[in-house]
Design a protein around this motif. Structure first.
Motif, PDB file in Angstrom:
ATOM      1  N   ALA A  22       0.826  -1.207   0.000  1.00  0.00           N
ATOM      2  CA  ALA A  22       0.000   0.000   0.000  1.00  0.00           C
ATOM      3  C   ALA A  22       0.861   1.258   0.000  1.00  0.00           C
ATOM      4  CB  ALA A  22      -0.922  -0.001   1.213  1.00  0.00           C
ATOM      5  N   VAL A  23       1.912   1.264   0.815  1.00  0.00           N
ATOM      6  CA  VAL A  23       2.789   2.433   0.885  1.00  0.00           C
ATOM      7  C   VAL A  23       3.482   2.681  -0.451  1.00  0.00           C
ATOM      8  CG1 VAL A  23       4.864   3.382   1.964  1.00  0.00           C
ATOM      9  CG2 VAL A  23       3.169   2.195   3.374  1.00  0.00           C
ATOM     10  N   VAL A  24       4.091   1.637  -0.991  1.00  0.00           N
ATOM     11  CA  VAL A  24       4.851   1.781  -2.237  1.00  0.00           C
ATOM     12  C   VAL A  24       3.920   1.992  -3.423  1.00  0.00           C
ATOM     13  CG1 VAL A  24       6.430   0.616  -3.826  1.00  0.00           C
ATOM     14  CG2 VAL A  24       6.801   0.452  -1.345  1.00  0.00           C
ATOM     15  N   GLY A  25       2.871   1.183  -3.508  1.00  0.00           N
ATOM     16  CA  GLY A  25       1.958   1.287  -4.639  1.00  0.00           C
ATOM     17  C   GLY A  25       1.276   2.639  -4.712  1.00  0.00           C
ATOM     18  N   SER A  26       0.818   3.160  -3.574  1.00  0.00           N
ATOM     19  CA  SER A  26       0.165   4.475  -3.595  1.00  0.00           C
ATOM     20  C   SER A  26       1.170   5.569  -3.910  1.00  0.00           C
ATOM     21  CB  SER A  26      -0.518   4.750  -2.256  1.00  0.00           C
ATOM     22  OG  SER A  26       0.411   4.803  -1.183  1.00  0.00           O
ATOM     23  N   GLY A  27       2.438   5.360  -3.542  1.00  0.00           N
ATOM     24  CA  GLY A  27       3.470   6.324  -3.911  1.00  0.00           C
ATOM     25  C   GLY A  27       3.700   6.356  -5.408  1.00  0.00           C
ATOM     26  N   VAL A  28       3.739   5.184  -6.029  1.00  0.00           N
ATOM     27  CA  VAL A  28       3.901   5.115  -7.484  1.00  0.00           C
ATOM     28  C   VAL A  28       2.709   5.770  -8.183  1.00  0.00           C
ATOM     29  CG1 VAL A  28       4.088   3.575  -9.476  1.00  0.00           C
ATOM     30  CG2 VAL A  28       5.297   3.019  -7.356  1.00  0.00           C
ATOM     31  N   MET A  29       1.507   5.446  -7.721  1.00  0.00           N
ATOM     32  CA  MET A  29       0.308   6.024  -8.332  1.00  0.00           C
ATOM     33  C   MET A  29       0.271   7.532  -8.155  1.00  0.00           C
ATOM     34  SD  MET A  29      -2.382   5.343 -10.101  1.00  0.00           S
ATOM     35  CE  MET A  29      -2.834   3.620  -9.903  1.00  0.00           C
ATOM     36  N   ASP A  37       3.567  17.888  -8.518  1.00  0.00           N
ATOM     37  CA  ASP A  37       3.127  18.429  -7.225  1.00  0.00           C
ATOM     38  C   ASP A  37       3.496  17.459  -6.109  1.00  0.00           C
ATOM     39  OD1 ASP A  37       1.783  19.459  -5.010  1.00  0.00           O
ATOM     40  OD2 ASP A  37       0.082  20.160  -6.202  1.00  0.00           O
ATOM     41  N   VAL A  38       4.646  17.694  -5.482  1.00  0.00           N
ATOM     42  CA  VAL A  38       5.122  16.774  -4.445  1.00  0.00           C
ATOM     43  C   VAL A  38       4.198  16.777  -3.229  1.00  0.00           C
ATOM     44  CG1 VAL A  38       7.039  16.225  -2.899  1.00  0.00           C
ATOM     45  CG2 VAL A  38       7.508  17.027  -5.210  1.00  0.00           C
ATOM     46  N   GLY A  39       3.647  17.951  -2.905  1.00  0.00           N
ATOM     47  CA  GLY A  39       2.729  18.021  -1.772  1.00  0.00           C
ATOM     48  C   GLY A  39       1.499  17.160  -1.987  1.00  0.00           C
ATOM     49  N   LEU A  40       0.951  17.198  -3.183  1.00  0.00           N
ATOM     50  CA  LEU A  40      -0.213  16.373  -3.501  1.00  0.00           C
ATOM     51  C   LEU A  40       0.167  14.898  -3.513  1.00  0.00           C
ATOM     52  CD1 LEU A  40      -3.172  16.248  -4.212  1.00  0.00           C
ATOM     53  CD2 LEU A  40      -2.578  16.661  -6.619  1.00  0.00           C
ATOM     54  N   GLN A  41       1.352  14.582  -3.990  1.00  0.00           N
ATOM     55  CA  GLN A  41       1.823  13.193  -3.949  1.00  0.00           C
ATOM     56  C   GLN A  41       1.858  12.671  -2.519  1.00  0.00           C
ATOM     57  OE1 GLN A  41       5.652  13.088  -5.867  1.00  0.00           O
ATOM     58  NE2 GLN A  41       4.862  13.883  -7.809  1.00  0.00           N
ATOM     59  N   LEU A  43       0.157  13.796   0.025  1.00  0.00           N
ATOM     60  CA  LEU A  43      -1.218  13.686   0.520  1.00  0.00           C
ATOM     61  C   LEU A  43      -1.844  12.381   0.058  1.00  0.00           C
ATOM     62  CD1 LEU A  43      -3.705  14.878   1.931  1.00  0.00           C
ATOM     63  CD2 LEU A  43      -4.266  16.029  -0.230  1.00  0.00           C
ATOM     64  N   GLU A  44      -1.707  12.073  -1.224  1.00  0.00           N
ATOM     65  CA  GLU A  44      -2.286  10.842  -1.766  1.00  0.00           C
ATOM     66  C   GLU A  44      -1.658   9.617  -1.110  1.00  0.00           C
ATOM     67  OE1 GLU A  44      -3.036  12.877  -6.163  1.00  0.00           O
ATOM     68  OE2 GLU A  44      -1.183  11.796  -5.732  1.00  0.00           O
ATOM     69  N   ASN A  45      -0.354   9.642  -0.933  1.00  0.00           N
ATOM     70  CA  ASN A  45       0.363   8.526  -0.315  1.00  0.00           C
ATOM     71  C   ASN A  45      -0.051   8.335   1.145  1.00  0.00           C
ATOM     72  OD1 ASN A  45       3.840   7.841   0.484  1.00  0.00           O
ATOM     73  ND2 ASN A  45       2.301   6.408  -0.222  1.00  0.00           N
ATOM     74  N   SER A  46      -0.161   9.427   1.875  1.00  0.00           N
ATOM     75  CA  SER A  46      -0.483   9.329   3.304  1.00  0.00           C
ATOM     76  C   SER A  46      -1.917   8.871   3.536  1.00  0.00           C
ATOM     77  CB  SER A  46      -0.241  10.670   4.002  1.00  0.00           C
ATOM     78  OG  SER A  46      -1.082  11.691   3.491  1.00  0.00           O
ATOM     79  N   THR A 190      12.712  -0.640  -3.485  1.00  0.00           N
ATOM     80  CA  THR A 190      11.971  -0.011  -4.582  1.00  0.00           C
ATOM     81  C   THR A 190      12.516   1.381  -4.830  1.00  0.00           C
ATOM     82  OG1 THR A 190       9.767   0.665  -5.342  1.00  0.00           O
ATOM     83  CG2 THR A 190      10.184   0.828  -2.982  1.00  0.00           C
ATOM     84  N   ASP A 191      12.844   1.665  -6.061  1.00  0.00           N
ATOM     85  CA  ASP A 191      13.371   2.978  -6.412  1.00  0.00           C
ATOM     86  C   ASP A 191      12.227   3.853  -6.912  1.00  0.00           C
ATOM     87  OD1 ASP A 191      15.243   4.977  -6.720  1.00  0.00           O
ATOM     88  OD2 ASP A 191      15.867   4.320  -8.719  1.00  0.00           O
ATOM     89  N   THR A 192      11.278   4.114  -6.005  1.00  0.00           N
ATOM     90  CA  THR A 192      10.086   4.891  -6.345  1.00  0.00           C
ATOM     91  C   THR A 192       9.892   5.973  -5.290  1.00  0.00           C
ATOM     92  OG1 THR A 192       8.668   3.343  -5.114  1.00  0.00           O
ATOM     93  CG2 THR A 192       8.999   2.898  -7.460  1.00  0.00           C
ATOM     94  N   PHE A 193       8.754   6.636  -5.333  1.00  0.00           N
ATOM     95  CA  PHE A 193       8.451   7.751  -4.439  1.00  0.00           C
ATOM     96  C   PHE A 193       8.673   7.397  -2.967  1.00  0.00           C
ATOM     97  CE2 PHE A 193       5.379  10.061  -1.766  1.00  0.00           C
ATOM     98  CZ  PHE A 193       5.695  11.374  -2.080  1.00  0.00           C
ATOM     99  N   ALA A 194       8.313   6.201  -2.565  1.00  0.00           N
ATOM    100  CA  ALA A 194       8.377   5.812  -1.160  1.00  0.00           C
ATOM    101  C   ALA A 194       9.702   5.167  -0.765  1.00  0.00           C
ATOM    102  CB  ALA A 194       7.238   4.842  -0.834  1.00  0.00           C
ATOM    103  N   GLY A 195      10.651   5.091  -1.680  1.00  0.00           N
ATOM    104  CA  GLY A 195      11.889   4.370  -1.407  1.00  0.00           C
ATOM    105  C   GLY A 195      12.812   5.074  -0.429  1.00  0.00           C
TER     106      GLY A 195
END
Length: 247
Positions: A22-29, A37-41, A43-46, A190-195
């Motif tokens: 959930a953490v990694v997948g929502s970060g990728v999405m 928009d990093v702030g919106l990213q 928000l969506e991840n959290s 994972t080399d993604t948003f949540a990595g």
């Protein structure tokens, strides 16, 4: 009736895997849908993480307590020793192993769902005293919350309360609140948003262990009898379902 250890370990493995997914997948999405928009990213991840965590506690709590976090399991073992409650040393070792391997599996699963390489080590450096302090605060607060709920007889609200706390801590801590050694290790794959870069993992884990110590010390000062409630963290595995259903 206490549920057999293999079933509890399966619950911890699966629950932690799905949490990291959930953490990694929502970060990728989030990075895909809001690339500029990093702030919106965040928000969506959290939000996705908070809701997923609450749901996972509801699913796996009646089996293993849904610790999904070595810090929670270690606190449960330590606080319950004198009262003869909580996890045994053998249980603790099994829980930590299941949580760490589950976290890695969850990261791999998220990578595959988004058509990425199964394992790509993260290049996102997260280091510095301010981030480590954020992890101390996030972890200590989580330990306080979980065990205060159990001690005061409010464990049934843990799914909502823990999910809300982690969702909020994404925003009020400098580290975005990993607060979980297993999840920290899993997110290195994972080399993604949540990595998190593998080189940054030891600093985060050490900070989380400091947070564990601070949280336990505060619990003992605020709730001297908290060890008696260790069997009710997060949901009482031996009381959550009738005996005939637990077999």
């Amino acid at each position: 009736m206490t549920i057999a250890l293999p079933r509890r370990l399966l619950a911890e493995f699966t629950g932690t895997a799905l949490l990291v997914t959930a953490v990694v997948g929502s970060g990728v999405m989030a990075a895909t849908l809001s690339p500029d928009d990093v702030g919106l990213q965040l928000l969506e991840n959290s939000v996705a993480t908070a809701f997923a965590l609450g749901a996972l506690i509801l699913i796996f709590g009646p089996v293993s307590g849904a610790h999904l976090n070595p810090v929670v399991s270690a606190a449960d073992w330590f606080l319950g020793r004198r009262a003869g409650t909580g996890l045994t040393g053998r249980d603790l070792g099994g829980y930590v192993l299941a949580q760490v391997t589950g976290a890695i599996a969850g990261s791999v699963l998220a990578n595959l769902m988004f058509d990425l390489s199964a394992v790509t080590l993260s290049g996102k450096e997260r280091s510095g005293g301010h981030l480590w302090l954020g992890e101390v605060v996030a972890t200590a607060g989580l330990v306080l919350l979980v065990f205060a709920l159990a001690r005061s007889g409010r464990a049934p609200v843990a799914p909502a309360a823990v999910g809300a706390y982690i969702g909020a801590a994404y925003w009020f801590t400098s580290s975005t609140s990993f607060a979980n050694p297993a999840v920290t290790v899993g997110r290195a794959f994972t080399d993604t948003f949540a990595g998190i870069a593998p080189a940054s993992v030891p600093g985060f884990v050490l900070a989380q262990l400091v947070g564990l110590t601070v949280g336990v010390a505060l619990l003992l000062a605020l709730y001297p009898g908290v060890g008696a409630a260790a069997d009710r963290v997060v949901v009482p595995a031996d009381r959550a379902v009738p005996t005939e259903q637990a077999r």
